[in-house]
Design a protein around this motif. Structure first.
Motif, PDB file in Angstrom:
ATOM      1  N   UNK A  96       9.597  -5.146   1.792  1.00  0.00           N
ATOM      2  CA  UNK A  96       9.939  -6.568   1.837  1.00  0.00           C
ATOM      3  C   UNK A  96       8.784  -7.425   1.323  1.00  0.00           C
ATOM      4  N   UNK A  97       7.577  -7.189   1.849  1.00  0.00           N
ATOM      5  CA  UNK A  97       6.435  -8.016   1.447  1.00  0.00           C
ATOM      6  C   UNK A  97       6.058  -7.826  -0.014  1.00  0.00           C
ATOM      7  N   UNK A  98       6.137  -6.601  -0.500  1.00  0.00           N
ATOM      8  CA  UNK A  98       5.744  -6.356  -1.889  1.00  0.00           C
ATOM      9  C   UNK A  98       6.792  -6.820  -2.890  1.00  0.00           C
TER      10      UNK A  98
ATOM     11  N   UNK B 297      -0.240  -4.878  -2.101  1.00  0.00           N
ATOM     12  CA  UNK B 297      -0.424  -3.853  -1.086  1.00  0.00           C
ATOM     13  C   UNK B 297      -0.462  -4.488   0.292  1.00  0.00           C
ATOM     14  N   UNK B 298      -0.314  -3.648   1.312  1.00  0.00           N
ATOM     15  CA  UNK B 298      -0.262  -4.146   2.689  1.00  0.00           C
ATOM     16  C   UNK B 298      -1.204  -3.332   3.556  1.00  0.00           C
ATOM     17  N   UNK B 299      -1.979  -4.031   4.379  1.00  0.00           N
ATOM     18  CA  UNK B 299      -2.814  -3.417   5.414  1.00  0.00           C
ATOM     19  C   UNK B 299      -2.174  -3.753   6.756  1.00  0.00           C
TER      20      UNK B 299
ATOM     21  N   UNK C 137      -4.210   1.191   3.071  1.00  0.00           N
ATOM     22  CA  UNK C 137      -3.434   0.227   2.279  1.00  0.00           C
ATOM     23  C   UNK C 137      -2.258   0.963   1.651  1.00  0.00           C
ATOM     24  N   UNK C 138      -1.075   0.396   1.799  1.00  0.00           N
ATOM     25  CA  UNK C 138       0.125   0.994   1.222  1.00  0.00           C
ATOM     26  C   UNK C 138       0.817  -0.025   0.323  1.00  0.00           C
ATOM     27  N   UNK C 139       1.692   0.500  -0.539  1.00  0.00           N
ATOM     28  CA  UNK C 139       2.467  -0.376  -1.415  1.00  0.00           C
ATOM     29  C   UNK C 139       3.908   0.110  -1.449  1.00  0.00           C
ATOM     30  N   UNK C 140       4.730  -0.568  -2.216  1.00  0.00           N
ATOM     31  CA  UNK C 140       6.161  -0.248  -2.250  1.00  0.00           C
ATOM     32  C   UNK C 140       6.431   1.178  -2.701  1.00  0.00           C
ATOM     33  N   UNK C 141       5.600   1.705  -3.599  1.00  0.00           N
ATOM     34  CA  UNK C 141       5.815   3.077  -4.073  1.00  0.00           C
ATOM     35  C   UNK C 141       5.677   4.097  -2.942  1.00  0.00           C
ATOM     36  N   UNK C 142       4.909   3.763  -1.916  1.00  0.00           N
ATOM     37  CA  UNK C 142       4.755   4.665  -0.779  1.00  0.00           C
ATOM     38  C   UNK C 142       6.045   4.819   0.020  1.00  0.00           C
TER      39      UNK C 142
END
Length: 99
Positions: free
Chosen positions: A25-27, A34-36, A58-63
């Motif tokens: 959602x955030x990305x 990325x999101x922490x 840190x993660x992103x949508x691809x994760x």
């Protein structure tokens, strides 16, 4: 994203799905790459669904792209407009997340 201590009550696949939903959602916002995560202000690491990444800070949508499952046909409970938005996001992630 700073979560309350109640988040620690969510475990297993439910935790991964919750984190994935927040990240995807955030990305979707162009300024978020990325999101922490933190719980009550304390940074935590989260598990990526990408087996090459494991647990990271840190993660992103691809994760979590695999959580945007393909529609289930008539059992899908989303409007045509929502399905169009999901399909666009799936396609964007397929393109962005190619190895």
């Amino acid at each position: 994203v700073d979560l309350s201590a109640d988040f620690e009550d969510v475990v297993g696949p439910g935790s991964t799905r919750a984190i994935g939903q927040i990240v995807v959602t955030l990305t979707a916002l162009p300024e978020v790459q990325g999101v922490r995560f933190a719980v009550e202000g304390e940074p935590i690491e989260v598990t990526s669904l990408d087996p090459d990444r494991g647990t990271v800070s840190v993660v992103n949508a691809c994760d979590y792209a695999e959580l945007l499952a393909e529609p289930l046909g008539e059992t899908t409970q989303v409007s045509p407009n929502q399905e169009e938005i999901l399909e666009t996001r799936r396609n964007d992630l397929r393109e962005a997340c190619e190895p």
